[in-house]
Design a protein around this motif. Structure first.
Motif, short mmCIF file in Angstrom:
data_model
loop_
_atom_site.label_atom_id
_atom_site.label_comp_id
_atom_site.label_asym_id
_atom_site.label_seq_id
_atom_site.Cartn_x
_atom_site.Cartn_y
_atom_site.Cartn_z
N UNK B 91 64.37 37.50 108.31
CA UNK B 91 63.94 37.78 109.79
C UNK B 91 62.99 36.52 110.17
N UNK B 92 62.98 36.14 111.18
CA UNK B 92 62.19 35.21 111.83
C UNK B 92 60.62 35.19 111.29
N UNK B 95 57.78 36.37 113.72
CA UNK B 95 57.61 38.20 113.73
C UNK B 95 57.09 38.50 112.52
N UNK B 131 61.03 42.92 117.64
CA UNK B 131 59.51 42.63 117.18
C UNK B 131 58.51 43.27 117.73
#
Ligand code: SF4
Ligand code: SF4
Ligand code: SF4
Lengths: 370, 413
Positions: B91-92, B95, B131
């Motif tokens: 995931x990013x 975030x 998020x």
């Protein structure tokens, strides 16, 4: 049950199936996500065909998508670039996750099918303005389809299509109900074949076959079931082996929260209102996918309700590696389950992997433990 | 002071000090918002901040915070923390670090001030939606989602009316959140300032068309924070006015940002926050200056859609048609445009594991650029905050090889 054989045949050779359909009834439109309005595609006289990755080696797609993209998106692009999807008249991209969003661009720039449409559905589904926008988007898509089909889609065409899909959904739901009631009534792998087949087979033929299957199942007197009751939750599950393994370990999938399952077919569309309104209601109100929004805890609540209805012993999350929407939801859904003392297991899958390998041990251990 | 030190000192951008002060004051204000009876809204970097300013709500940007975490090399630890909480490593990293920060009060400031509301605009990605849902559950505060449908090929009437309607919903949301009426006159004023601020930001960025360039993309990454966080205020306008004057002065007096600019490069995607120093030195050693980038220019690329005198009505279009919310081919067009405007010799693409909507499609852009311009392109694999996705030696070799090609090209010319 020999009535299920055509489903197995269909999913084992989707290319062959497509060739047959193309010859008989014409043009095929592909899509990858359950937010594609199949009813509209069908009403326009096209065959709606959900695409899955053929799981071949990634060679050509490598030049367009980095390795940190989910295997479904890479796999389908590979199939397309390698010519395995040449039977398609075109492609439909409903807007959902970031990966499919970019796949749509890459597809548009690198393939040469006759038809292409982005159906940019809203992300938010729980407001009035979002619904109005969704209606607008569906109308626009209808116009696109009419242009491609070179004829208009009448209210009647739409009504017929809606009732056909309602029939299909009703029967699939019935099969699921029976499966939950009597888990030994049908093998998991057969159920998988029915579901996957239902997303690719000719829909008129499908509706009849499903009706037959429901009748046969209802007549069956299945032995009582004493194994573990499992929910399979996640994105798309394109692994027949999971069902096999769960059963071999003494469990059975009695319900799912998959967009190749319950999320895709549950619920029916009202038949007595304007068809586009009916479609809007369907796509806005159906069990939601994590790339969409209808509330901050909607999916968690849905899963708990499902677990409760089906009296399950455990939940298995099956998600694809690099799938952001599902990876973001997993921790809170797990927490929801744990608060209700429901055991769960997370399997991160890769479409490309052959078989379940070492995951199988974890699966077995989990089922034995619950 | 030695001679080289003096030269180095001369090269330093004076406004940086001011910028640090402004940002410190801004964060102090945000940290003490509660005591001063002010509300705090967390907002995504592409979100419409102007109505918040008009309502006297303090906007806080977790993404800016993420950049700070990355730059202070605290990314890895926090990313690992998020993974322990169940968030996948894929995931990013903005975030991930933000989610972890809330749990452990981590980061360079010990965490952000708690939000009273969350404003999420999905014009940059689908990640922010997920998020902000996480944070809405965590803080149990209202979440407003501005849904800006992607414009793969066109900006349709349906999209316009959907987003325009949401602007009204946004205002109602804010009125409810702070329990006061929206002041349309104030909004018009804020809108004008936002427009001016962006115009000035554009002016600053354009000064690098001059050869040699008075600043680089690395400076733009730094000076970006104000146009993101304080857009719509006089402070931002004044600051960028000053910065652009300083740039003009540097051009007049022939002060370049790197000592011997010989090659000019364009950067794509977010910065690699924890390696800024190394990267800028690396390119500078090759006498190469990153004169522009596709990232910082996103905060003025929608200017053409803004109506200074009717900001509110033009917001729908301006916020929907930003660099990340258009098709890959249109993104490529913007890149080609920048290549011409800044007269660059090479294109550096950061394939950013964190950011799928920015990175998927990059390979197609790369091919388009190669075909249409013939300039060398290099792709560097990294992540903006999580250093575990970055290999220094591999990047080093890649940059050397890339610069070698550029140098040969020049020789052939
Ligand atoms: S999980 Fe969502 S985006 Fe993925 S296929 Fe299902 S409905 Fe579509
Ligand atoms: S599996 Fe996830 S990332 Fe892949 S297409 Fe579906 S929603 Fe998108
Ligand atoms: S880095 Fe990319 S994925 Fe992460 S918040 Fe920004 S735009 Fe979204």
């Amino acid at each position: 049950m020999k009535e299920i054989n055509p489903f197995h045949a269909a999913i084992n050779d989707p290319g062959g199936l497509a060739a047959g359909i193309k010859k008989r009834s014409g043009k095929i439109l592909g899509y990858m996500c359950s937010y594609a309005p199949e009813e509209l595609i069908h009403a326009a006289g096209f065959h709606p065909m959900r695409l899955f990755s053929s799981k071949s080696d990634i060679c050509l797609a490598q030049n367009h998508l980095q390795a940190y993209c989910c295997s479904l998106v890479r796999g389908v692009l590979e199939d397309s670039l390698a010519g395995r999807l040449d039977y398609l008249e075109g492609m439909v991209f409903p807007h959902t996750c970031d990966s499919i969003q970019r796949l749509s661009d890459i597809w548009r720039l690198n393939t040469k099918f006759n038809f292409f449409a982005d159906v940019v559905m809203p992300t938010k589904l729980n407001t009035k303005s979002a619904r109005t926008y969704m209606t607008d988007v569906l109308k626009k898509f209808k116009t696109d389809l009419e242009k491609a089909a070179e004829h208009s889609i009448t209210q009647n065409d739409l009504q017929n299509s809606i009732s056909l899909f309602n029939r299909i959904r009703r029967d699939l739901s019935r099969i699921y109900e029976l499966k939950s009631q009597f888990p030994s009534i049908i093998k998991g792998t057969d159920l998988f074949a029915i579901i996957k087949g239902s997303m690719i087979m000719d829909r008129e033929e499908l509706a009849q076959r499903l009706e037959t299957i429901v009748l046969l199942l209802e007549k069956k007197d299945p032995p009582p079931y004493s194994g573990k009751r499992i929910i399979l939750a996640g994105s798309i599950c394109d692994m027949q082996d999971i069902y096999k393994l769960i059963e071999a370990s003494g469990g059975s999938v009695v319900a799912d929260d998959l967009c190749t399952g319950n999320r895709w077919f549950e619920g029916s569309m009202p038949e007595n209102i304007d068809p586009i309104e009916a479609l809007t209601a369907r796509y806005a109100d159906r069990a939601i996918c994590p790339a969409k929004h209808s509330g901050n805890t909607t999916r968690g609540e849905n899963l708990l309700a499902l677990a409760d209805t089906h009296k399950v012993d455990g939940v298995i999350f099956a998600t694809l590696k690099f799938c952001d929407p599902h990876a973001f939801d997993y921790p809170y859904m797990k927490e929801f389950l744990e608060k209700s003392s429901i055991k769960n297991l997370h399997l991160e899958l890769d479409d490309q992997q052959q078989g379940l390998g070492q995951l199988s041990t974890r699966l077995e251990t989990f089922i034995h433990m619950i | 002071m030695t001679d080289t030190d003096k030269k180095k000192d001369k090269r330093k951008i004076r406004a940086a000090k001011k910028m640090r002060e402004i940002m410190t004051t801004y964060y102090l204000d945000a940290m003490t918002a509660r005591e001063n009876n002010k509300k705090v809204a967390w907002i995504t970097s592409g979100g419409p901040v102007e109505p918040l300013i008009a309502m006297d709500i303090i906007p806080v940007y977790p993404e800016n915070h993420g950049a700070m975490i990355g730059a202070s090399k605290m990314g890895e630890e926090l990313c690992i923390k998020a993974e322990e909480m169940g968030y996948s490593q894929d995931l990013c990293s903005y975030a991930r670090t933000d989610i972890a920060c809330c749990k452990v009060n981590g980061g360079p400031m010990g965490g952000l001030p708690q939000p009273d509301m969350l404003i999420c605009c999905n014009n940059i990605c689908g990640t922010v939606l997920k998020w902000y849902e996480v944070q809405a559950r965590h803080f149990n505060v209202p979440l407003f989602i501005l849904d800006t449908p992607i414009c793969h090929t066109d900006y349709s009437r349906e999209v316009e009316s959907y987003v325009r309607r949401q602007m009204d919903e946004y205002i109602i949301f804010l009125e409810t959140a702070v329990d006061k009426k929206f002041d349309h006159d104030k909004m018009a004023e804020v809108g004008r300032l936002a427009f001016q601020g962006q115009k000035l930001w554009q002016k600053v960025l354009k000064t690098t068309t001059h050869k040699p360039s008075p600043m680089s993309a690395f400076d733009a990454f730094f000076f970006l924070a104000l146009i993101v966080t304080l857009r719509g205020t006089q402070i931002a306008v004044d600051f960028y006015e000053e910065l652009s004057l300083e740039m003009e002065e540097r051009i007049q007096t022939d002060i370049s940002i790197i000592p011997h600019e010989k090659y000019r490069l364009l950067w794509d995607n977010l910065p690699v926050w924890y390696q800024l120093k190394w990267l800028s030195q690396k390119f500078s050693d090759h006498n190469a200056c990153l004169v522009a980038d596709t990232y910082t220019s996103a905060w003025c690329s929608a200017l053409k859609y803004i109506d200074e005198n009717n900001f509110l009505d033009s917001m729908a279009q301006a916020y929907t048609r930003i660099h990340l919310n258009i098709g890959v081919d249109q993104m490529a067009d913007q890149v080609l445009d920048m290549i011409r405007t800044y007269d660059v010799d090479g294109f550096v693409m950061h394939s950013n594991r964190s950011c799928k909507p920015y990175s998927f499609g990059q390979m197609d852009i790369m091919n388009i650029v190669r075909k249409k311009t013939g300039i060398p392109v290099v792709m560097l694999e990294a992540d903006m905050v999580d250093p575990r996705s970055f290999s220094l030696s591999q990047t080093d070799t890649r940059i050397d090889a890339f610069m070698e090609i550029i140098k040969q090209k020049e020789w052939v010319r």
